[in-house]
Design a protein around this motif. Sequence first.
Motif, PDB file in Angstrom:
ATOM      1  N   PRO A 176      47.250  77.797  60.606  1.00 33.49           N
ATOM      2  CA  PRO A 176      48.240  77.857  59.530  1.00 33.49           C
ATOM      3  C   PRO A 176      49.518  78.543  59.984  1.00 33.49           C
ATOM      4  CG  PRO A 176      46.086  78.589  58.764  1.00 33.49           C
ATOM      5  CD  PRO A 176      46.006  78.513  60.250  1.00 33.49           C
ATOM      6  N   SER A 177      50.586  78.366  59.197  1.00 32.91           N
ATOM      7  CA  SER A 177      51.912  78.815  59.610  1.00 32.91           C
ATOM      8  C   SER A 177      52.217  80.246  59.200  1.00 32.91           C
ATOM      9  CB  SER A 177      52.966  77.868  59.021  1.00 32.91           C
ATOM     10  OG  SER A 177      52.901  77.860  57.605  1.00 32.91           O
ATOM     11  N   TYR A 178      51.191  81.007  58.675  1.00 35.40           N
ATOM     12  CA  TYR A 178      51.460  82.375  58.226  1.00 35.40           C
ATOM     13  C   TYR A 178      51.773  83.272  59.420  1.00 35.40           C
ATOM     14  CZ  TYR A 178      48.887  80.405  54.313  1.00 35.40           C
ATOM     15  OH  TYR A 178      48.458  79.593  53.302  1.00 35.40           O
ATOM     16  N   SER A 179      52.635  84.240  59.164  1.00 30.88           N
ATOM     17  CA  SER A 179      52.947  85.233  60.197  1.00 30.88           C
ATOM     18  C   SER A 179      52.271  86.567  59.906  1.00 30.88           C
ATOM     19  CB  SER A 179      54.472  85.419  60.321  1.00 30.88           C
ATOM     20  OG  SER A 179      55.024  85.858  59.086  1.00 30.88           O
ATOM     21  N   ASN A 180      51.726  86.741  58.711  1.00 35.77           N
ATOM     22  CA  ASN A 180      51.026  87.976  58.330  1.00 35.77           C
ATOM     23  C   ASN A 180      49.690  87.621  57.696  1.00 35.77           C
ATOM     24  OD1 ASN A 180      52.998  90.398  58.702  1.00 35.77           O
ATOM     25  ND2 ASN A 180      54.261  88.800  57.746  1.00 35.77           N
ATOM     26  N   TYR A 181      48.630  88.292  58.160  1.00 33.81           N
ATOM     27  CA  TYR A 181      47.278  88.084  57.635  1.00 33.81           C
ATOM     28  C   TYR A 181      46.721  89.420  57.166  1.00 33.81           C
ATOM     29  CZ  TYR A 181      47.239  83.420  59.702  1.00 33.81           C
ATOM     30  OH  TYR A 181      47.521  82.126  60.010  1.00 33.81           O
ATOM     31  N   THR A 182      46.189  89.449  55.948  1.00 33.21           N
ATOM     32  CA  THR A 182      45.487  90.628  55.430  1.00 33.21           C
ATOM     33  C   THR A 182      44.030  90.239  55.258  1.00 33.21           C
ATOM     34  OG1 THR A 182      47.450  91.433  54.299  1.00 33.21           O
ATOM     35  CG2 THR A 182      45.330  92.310  53.575  1.00 33.21           C
ATOM     36  N   LYS A 183      43.139  90.878  55.990  1.00 31.95           N
ATOM     37  CA  LYS A 183      41.717  90.564  56.003  1.00 31.95           C
ATOM     38  C   LYS A 183      40.926  91.823  55.730  1.00 31.95           C
ATOM     39  CE  LYS A 183      41.981  86.193  57.358  1.00 31.95           C
ATOM     40  NZ  LYS A 183      41.362  85.070  56.622  1.00 31.95           N
ATOM     41  N   LYS A 184      39.615  91.648  55.595  1.00 25.02           N
ATOM     42  CA  LYS A 184      38.726  92.787  55.440  1.00 25.02           C
ATOM     43  C   LYS A 184      37.669  92.756  56.534  1.00 25.02           C
ATOM     44  CE  LYS A 184      35.565  90.689  52.056  1.00 25.02           C
ATOM     45  NZ  LYS A 184      36.215  89.392  51.917  1.00 25.02           N
ATOM     46  N   VAL A 185      37.116  93.925  56.798  1.00 21.55           N
ATOM     47  CA  VAL A 185      36.090  94.033  57.823  1.00 21.55           C
ATOM     48  C   VAL A 185      34.965  93.042  57.510  1.00 21.55           C
ATOM     49  CG1 VAL A 185      34.309  95.550  58.780  1.00 21.55           C
ATOM     50  CG2 VAL A 185      36.615  96.426  58.437  1.00 21.55           C
ATOM     51  N   GLY A 186      34.547  92.314  58.551  1.00 22.75           N
ATOM     52  CA  GLY A 186      33.489  91.322  58.372  1.00 22.75           C
ATOM     53  C   GLY A 186      34.013  89.928  58.129  1.00 22.75           C
ATOM     54  N   ASP A 187      35.334  89.795  57.801  1.00 22.05           N
ATOM     55  CA  ASP A 187      35.913  88.472  57.599  1.00 22.05           C
ATOM     56  C   ASP A 187      36.072  87.750  58.935  1.00 22.05           C
ATOM     57  OD1 ASP A 187      36.005  88.756  54.922  1.00 22.05           O
ATOM     58  OD2 ASP A 187      38.188  88.970  54.754  1.00 22.05           O
ATOM     59  N   THR A 188      36.538  86.514  58.818  1.00 22.43           N
ATOM     60  CA  THR A 188      36.849  85.712  60.001  1.00 22.43           C
ATOM     61  C   THR A 188      38.359  85.507  60.083  1.00 22.43           C
ATOM     62  OG1 THR A 188      34.732  84.563  59.906  1.00 22.43           O
ATOM     63  CG2 THR A 188      36.499  83.469  61.109  1.00 22.43           C
ATOM     64  N   LEU A 189      38.920  85.675  61.265  1.00 19.49           N
ATOM     65  CA  LEU A 189      40.329  85.362  61.509  1.00 19.49           C
ATOM     66  C   LEU A 189      40.358  84.045  62.294  1.00 19.49           C
ATOM     67  CD1 LEU A 189      43.346  86.171  61.401  1.00 19.49           C
ATOM     68  CD2 LEU A 189      43.019  87.285  63.623  1.00 19.49           C
ATOM     69  N   GLY A 190      41.020  83.050  61.753  1.00 14.23           N
ATOM     70  CA  GLY A 190      41.120  81.778  62.464  1.00 14.23           C
ATOM     71  C   GLY A 190      40.427  80.658  61.734  1.00 14.23           C
ATOM     72  N   ASN A 191      40.396  79.474  62.313  1.00 14.32           N
ATOM     73  CA  ASN A 191      41.112  79.181  63.546  1.00 14.32           C
ATOM     74  C   ASN A 191      42.626  79.162  63.303  1.00 14.32           C
ATOM     75  OD1 ASN A 191      39.820  78.852  65.952  1.00 14.32           O
ATOM     76  ND2 ASN A 191      39.421  76.667  65.715  1.00 14.32           N
ATOM     77  N   ILE A 192      43.371  79.924  64.109  1.00 10.34           N
ATOM     78  CA  ILE A 192      44.825  79.849  64.111  1.00 10.34           C
ATOM     79  C   ILE A 192      45.194  79.111  65.393  1.00 10.34           C
ATOM     80  CG2 ILE A 192      46.976  81.133  64.097  1.00 10.34           C
ATOM     81  CD1 ILE A 192      45.434  83.417  62.737  1.00 10.34           C
ATOM     82  N   VAL A 193      45.793  77.923  65.216  1.00 13.74           N
ATOM     83  CA  VAL A 193      46.067  77.045  66.356  1.00 13.74           C
ATOM     84  C   VAL A 193      47.553  77.131  66.711  1.00 13.74           C
ATOM     85  CG1 VAL A 193      45.968  74.689  67.240  1.00 13.74           C
ATOM     86  CG2 VAL A 193      44.199  75.524  65.672  1.00 13.74           C
ATOM     87  N   CYS A 194      47.804  77.375  67.989  1.00 11.28           N
ATOM     88  CA  CYS A 194      49.157  77.450  68.518  1.00 11.28           C
ATOM     89  C   CYS A 194      49.485  76.106  69.170  1.00 11.28           C
ATOM     90  CB  CYS A 194      49.237  78.590  69.545  1.00 11.28           C
ATOM     91  SG  CYS A 194      50.878  78.951  70.142  1.00 11.28           S
ATOM     92  N   SER A 195      50.598  75.491  68.752  1.00  8.20           N
ATOM     93  CA  SER A 195      50.977  74.195  69.304  1.00  8.20           C
ATOM     94  C   SER A 195      52.488  74.185  69.559  1.00  8.20           C
ATOM     95  CB  SER A 195      50.591  73.051  68.358  1.00  8.20           C
ATOM     96  OG  SER A 195      51.263  73.197  67.128  1.00  8.20           O
ATOM     97  N   ALA A 196      52.880  73.251  70.433  1.00  4.20           N
ATOM     98  CA  ALA A 196      54.308  73.164  70.764  1.00  4.20           C
ATOM     99  C   ALA A 196      54.666  71.736  71.112  1.00  4.20           C
ATOM    100  CB  ALA A 196      54.637  74.096  71.932  1.00  4.20           C
ATOM    101  N   ASP A 197      55.929  71.388  70.894  1.00  4.87           N
ATOM    102  CA  ASP A 197      56.443  70.073  71.250  1.00  4.87           C
ATOM    103  C   ASP A 197      56.910  70.150  72.700  1.00  4.87           C
ATOM    104  OD1 ASP A 197      57.462  67.569  71.301  1.00  4.87           O
ATOM    105  OD2 ASP A 197      59.264  68.047  70.143  1.00  4.87           O
ATOM    106  N   CYS A 198      56.080  69.622  73.606  1.00  3.51           N
ATOM    107  CA  CYS A 198      56.399  69.702  75.032  1.00  3.51           C
ATOM    108  C   CYS A 198      55.694  68.599  75.792  1.00  3.51           C
ATOM    109  CB  CYS A 198      56.042  71.066  75.603  1.00  3.51           C
ATOM    110  SG  CYS A 198      54.377  71.654  75.201  1.00  3.51           S
TER     111      CYS A 198
END
Length: 853
Positions: free
Chosen positions: A366-388
């Motif tokens: 996702p395009s978020y720049s700030n994530y607020t999570k809690k212990v035990g949560d999952t972060l991701g999948n955050i996919v980094c992509s580029a036009d190249c």
Amino acid sequence: MSTSESNRITVKKAELSDVRISPAASVINATENTTVEDIRCTAMCWPDCTFIWTGLNGFISYGDKLRLSNIQKSSSGLYRCRATNVVGTSYSSFIDINVQHSPDKISLSPSITNYTKTEDDSISVECSAVCEPACDFEWTYPNETKYQVSTLQIGSLKRTDNGTYTCRAYNMLGYKESAFVVTINFGPKAIDLSPSDSNYTKKVGDTLGSIVCSADCNPACNFSWSYPDGTKEYNPYLYISPLQKNHDGIYNCKGFNDVGFNENTIAVTVNYRPDKILLFPSITNYTKIEGSSINVECSAVCKPACDVEWTYPNGTKHNIKILQIQSLQQTDDGYYTCRAYNMLGYTESVIMVAINYVPKALLLSPSYSNYTKKVGDTLGNIVCSADCNPACSFTWTYPDGTKHRSPSLYINPLQKKHEGIYKCKAFNDVGFEEESITVTINYDPGNSIFFSPSSTSYVKLEGDSLEDITCSANCKPSCTFEWTYPDGTKYSGSTLGIGRLNRTHAGTYRCKGYNLIGYSEKTITVAVNYPPEAIRLSPTNTPFIVREFTTVHVTCEADCRPICSYQWTGQNTWTSANKQLTLTSIRRTATGTYKCRARNIINSYRYAETSVSIIVHTLPTKAAKMTAICTGSTAVSIAWIGDMTVFPKQNYELHYRMSSKPSKTLSISNSTNQQNIYLIHVQNLNPLTKYMFKIVANNYLGHADSEEVSCTTLASEAEDSEMNGALIGGVILISLAVLMFAVMITLILMYRFRRNTEGTQSQSCIHECFTKIFRSSKENECIYENTQPTSECGNPDSDGKKDLRLADKNKNENTYEPIQRGKSDRQQYTTIQVPAAKTAGKKDSGVAAKIKW
């Protein structure tokens, strides 16, 4: 009269003339199966004539009357009468008898019953019948029309004339019918199609039909379908599934029979989608440098003719056959799709154009720049992509500096240490670009809740004070606190403040710390001790009435904390197990008041108590020390000792008898003096007779019979009787006085001893043992002579305490079995109601009261 007149002779001439028929009609009509009568023949004849009727076919009938029964049409004809006498024979004129009938026979000419004709042929058929009166004729055509003619004539037959023709001959007496069938053969005039469409437009894969070919023809037509490719199928049905391209064309249906034929056609158009695309040049993968050009032509075969469309990588569409781009940009990189299509479908072909360029537009998904999570949560999948192009490589840099070569960022489960900034870097041979996100980790209090002071268990006395207790926890965001009291009420705040305690404050207090992530709880227990109060018994009824030798259970329970110890009357120890009083095989001596006391460790000298009254009902016991003394020739005095321990009190009956006669019964008052000595006198007995006596004690629980005693009455001398009676009476009174004095001394000693030992367990035992010593007549005999002795008189192994344990026997056992007697033991006795006897020892009687018989 003269002689000449009396001898006159009259001579009459013989005659035969004028033979006639009556009625005089020349024709007589009669209906078939009826009777013709009342036709009479007369004549002028002397002497009398004889008559004979004659007719056709040798018919003859005698008599002047003609009668024809059940006349048939064969009886029609001429009839006449013949008269005959001495003169000769003479005939009447003829009469014609006409028998009328319904048609007897119907004929067709020619006699053919089935005609097969071709359309436009002719037909002529004559209908005739035998009937009287003459018949009329009627022809009925197949369409139900009717014609009043005897000859059927049709000059030009049509196909509608096909069917059954019926001739009816009829008169007033009935009718008859005859029929023939006409079959008209014809060829088909038209070929009908169902459905009636002559043009069909279909697509490949569809179904054609069923199309049914039919025609009006006789005999029935045969059918054939001719396909566009010249093949034929002899079938009235056209059905093709699935349709192919080669099924397009003209289909001809032909109907035919022996008379002729006819045809009808349909046109079938089979459409189809493009099945293949042709690219020129046929290359499907292009690698281009930004700024170069491309040129590709697209075509396809389809019906109806196809349109062509190119779809660019950005989704734009262009209705052109040739893809032309003069200066390719990096945005032109991607897939180009050629679509050839018509109304039935489409076909596509794809080419890939790759444009090489440096990384641009680094994106996070996702395009978020700030994530607020809690212990035990999952972060991701955050996919980094580029036009190249060529494709980029990616690395993620964690807050602690570690690097992970991957376009995806995925952490599970999150911990507090994962909070911070994460950077994604995209790079290829041309260059690179970076993007970052910030991750904040929240957490609930978990196991971090703690108290100040830190104790989790408090034991207090009622009236003490409980210091304030503060609840704290480590959580992000900061926690809110709530205390839940034992009664379920809730109070917001981190501090528990109760102050002065009472017993309702006892229980578990729960501190709950929570934030938007979750919550955690921790408890403390507060015990409030207090001495016993509100002592209660179960069962609650008092007095408590029981039957001797049963088991009694009474439970005593008090409101106290900590739990109470209990002590019942007669127990020396305090224990929680003592709350239930159990009296097994209870005896009459156990009647009395029982106290229960309860205490706990708060104050061992302070206790609560209550009491229950137990009353024991007992079976009667047999009379003791029974004595019978004959005081004269007709009187006897009887004395015995009653058992005062029986409750409810027992009544007495005296049963006495002579050895050879039935017994008699006296009902005796149950009143008694302190010594419980009974004395009665029985009089009006027989002198010098031996009598048998026994006392029967009874109450609602049963009865008990004493041993029989006997005595023999004295001689009948009056003086001896009075003197002996007085002497014996005096001796008895003296004996009774001594016995009464001993009983009084015993009662006084027992009363004083009870006063001195009240509340102890030996009280009832002393009373019982004194009574036993006084009343027993032989060693080791208990006063309850009809019962099984147990430990009611004391147990030397129990240190003077009364043994309340249940004797080892079934509680349903009838312990009084030895004194129960059936009817067979008493049936010889006769009950006689007499006045009640007075007991000995009363001041108003120098001698025992006498009962008059």
